[in-house]
Design a protein around this motif. Structure first.
Motif, mmCIF file in Angstrom:
data_model
loop_
_atom_site.group_PDB
_atom_site.id
_atom_site.type_symbol
_atom_site.label_atom_id
_atom_site.label_comp_id
_atom_site.label_asym_id
_atom_site.label_seq_id
_atom_site.Cartn_x
_atom_site.Cartn_y
_atom_site.Cartn_z
ATOM 1 N N ALA A 153 45.673 42.645 38.269
ATOM 2 C CA ALA A 153 45.234 41.732 39.697
ATOM 3 C C ALA A 153 44.265 40.787 39.041
ATOM 4 O O ALA A 153 44.268 39.603 39.779
ATOM 5 N N PHE A 154 43.419 40.898 37.979
ATOM 6 C CA PHE A 154 42.650 40.179 37.754
ATOM 7 C C PHE A 154 42.611 39.796 36.186
ATOM 8 O O PHE A 154 41.700 40.533 35.400
ATOM 9 N N LEU A 185 43.157 45.251 46.166
ATOM 10 C CA LEU A 185 42.505 44.072 45.885
ATOM 11 C C LEU A 185 42.574 42.994 46.166
ATOM 12 O O LEU A 185 41.889 41.873 46.519
ATOM 13 N N ARG A 186 44.069 42.609 46.421
ATOM 14 C CA ARG A 186 44.350 41.126 46.534
ATOM 15 C C ARG A 186 43.852 40.956 48.358
ATOM 16 O O ARG A 186 43.849 39.897 48.717
ATOM 17 N N LYS A 225 46.499 47.653 43.745
ATOM 18 C CA LYS A 225 46.591 45.954 43.691
ATOM 19 C C LYS A 225 46.582 45.252 44.937
ATOM 20 O O LYS A 225 46.022 44.226 45.331
ATOM 21 N N ASP A 226 47.179 46.009 45.983
ATOM 22 C CA ASP A 226 47.313 45.492 47.315
ATOM 23 C C ASP A 226 45.968 45.441 48.055
ATOM 24 O O ASP A 226 45.691 44.242 48.773
ATOM 25 N N ASP A 240 37.810 49.771 49.853
ATOM 26 C CA ASP A 240 39.394 49.759 50.248
ATOM 27 C C ASP A 240 39.749 50.467 51.387
ATOM 28 O O ASP A 240 38.802 50.700 52.114
ATOM 29 N N ASP A 271 36.448 38.189 35.979
ATOM 30 C CA ASP A 271 36.835 38.454 37.013
ATOM 31 C C ASP A 271 36.727 40.097 37.620
ATOM 32 O O ASP A 271 36.542 40.238 38.652
ATOM 33 N N ALA A 290 42.252 43.068 54.685
ATOM 34 C CA ALA A 290 42.746 41.536 54.445
ATOM 35 C C ALA A 290 41.913 40.745 55.673
ATOM 36 O O ALA A 290 41.179 39.896 55.418
#
Length: 307
Positions: A94-95, A48-49, A45-46, A8, A100, A290
C-alpha cells in the motif's frame, strides 16, 4: 489539528465475508488466512487506503485453546508469524516508499482466550496470564503496539494488562459491554469497577469495543471522567446474543441502518467526549473507516498512529 488514533474496522468479519467458504469455520478468519492468505492482505490494504493508521494482525482466534480444539496446536507460532507477516506485506504494497510505511502501526492482538462474550465459571487469572504471555512472545518482535480486545471480565483483562506490562509493552485495552444499557461488562461486573482496577494495573488507555454504538454512547461519560486516555470502536451486529459457545458468526446478523454516515456521527460524538482512539469492530468495513477518516479531517482532527 488534534491527533486521533484511527484504527481499522472489523478485520475478521471482513476477511470471513470475502472467503470462498460456504459457511464460517469456528476459527473464523484464521482458517481463511491459512487457506487464502491473499484475502487477508487485500483487506488490510483496503483499510489502509481508507485511512486507517493502525492495522491489527489477524490472530483473534489463534489462542492455544482454540487452535488445540481443531488440531492446530503445533502451528501456534507459525500462525501468529503468518498474521504479522501479512500485515507487513499489506503495508509494503500500500505504501511502497519506506518513509510512508512509518506512518502506520501494526498492532498485535490479545483476544478472549475461549470465545467472544464468554466468561468461564472457572476462569483462572494465572492461566489467563500464562496464555497471554505466550501470545505476546509470538508477536512482540513484529508489532509496534498491542490491543487487548473484547474483554468480557475484569479477571481476563487484568491478566492481559499484567502480561503486557511484564513484557515492557504498552497496553491499549478494549472492554465489551452488555447491550442492555446497564453499563456493565458482559460478566455483569460494573464498568466503573473495571476502570478502577485496570487503571491501577497500568492500562495505558481503555476503550469500549465490540458493543453497539448506542451502548458506547451511553457509557462513554464514565471513561471521560476517569482521567485515562480512552476511545471506542463499535460493532454493527443486530445482537450478539445468538453467539453461544460453539456457534459461529453465521448465527449473527448485521445491521442495515448503521451506514458509514450514521457510524461516523456516533464516532464524532465519542471524539467530542474526549476520545482519542477511534475505529470499528465487526461489520464496520473499509467504507465506514474511509468516511470517518474524511470527516475527522474536515472537523480539524488528524488521523494518526497509536504510538
Amino acid at each position: 489539528m488534534q491527533d486521533i488514533a484511527l484504527l481499522d474496522g472489523g478485520l475478521g468479519q471482513e476477511i470471513n465475508k470475502r472467503s470462498g467458504r460456504d459457511s464460517s469455520h469456528p476459527l473464523w478468519s484464521v482458517q481463511v488466512m491459512i487457506e487464502e492468505p491473499e484475502i487477508v492482505v487485500a483487506v488490510h490494504k483496503d483499510f489502509l487506503r481508507a485511512g486507517a493508521r493502525v492495522i491489527t494482525v489477524n490472530n483473534y482466534s489463534a489462542t492455544s485453546a482454540r487452535l488445540a480444539q481443531y488440531g492446530l496446536a503445533d502451528r501456534f507460532s507459525e500462525i501468529h508469524q503468518l498474521a504479522t507477516s501479512l500485515a507487513r506485506q499489506a503495508i509494503a504494497e500500500a505504501f511502497p516508499e519506506p518513509g510512508d510505511q512509518k506512518a502506520v502501526n501494526v498492532a498485535g492482538v490479545l483476544p478472549p482466550l475461549i470465545a467472544s462474550y464468554y466468561v468461564p465459571a472457572d476462569q483462572n487469572y494465572q492461566d489467563c496470564y500464562d496464555q497471554y504471555c505466550s501470545i505476546i512472545a509470538a508477536q512482540a518482535d513484529y508489532v509496534e503496539v498491542f490491543l487487548v480486545e473484547t474483554m468480557s471480565s475484569i479477571t481476563e483483562a487484568r491478566a492481559a494488562v499484567s502480561a503486557l506490562k511484564a513484557a515492557g509493552q504498552n497496553c491499549f485495552l478494549g472492554l465489551t459491554l452488555k447491550d442492555d444499557l446497564t453499563i456493565s461488562l458482559r460478566s455483569g461486573e460494573p464498568l466503573a469497577r473495571a476502570i478502577d482496577v485496570l487503571g491501577e494495573n497500568g492500562a495505558d488507555a481503555i476503550c469500549l469495543n465490540c458493543s453497539s454504538p448506542e451502548t458506547i454512547d451511553n457509557a462513554l461519560t464514565m471513561l471521560s471522567d476517569s482521567g485515562l486516555r480512552f476511545g471506542a470502536y463499535a460493532n454493527a451486529f443486530k445482537s450478539v446474543e445468538p453467539l453461544v459457545l460453539g456457534a459461529t458468526v453465521d448465527s449473527l446478523d448485521a445491521r442495515t441502518d448503521l451506514t458509514p454516515v450514521v457510524y461516523t456521527e456516533h464516532a464524532l460524538g465519542w471524539v467530542k467526549h474526549g476520545a482519542t482512539i477511534i475505529g470499528g469492530c465487526c461489520e464496520v468495513g473499509p467504507a465506514h473507516v474511509a468516511h470517518l477518516h474524511d470527516r475527522l479531517r474536515k472537523e480539524g482532527f488528524e488521523p494518526t498512529t497509536l504510538v
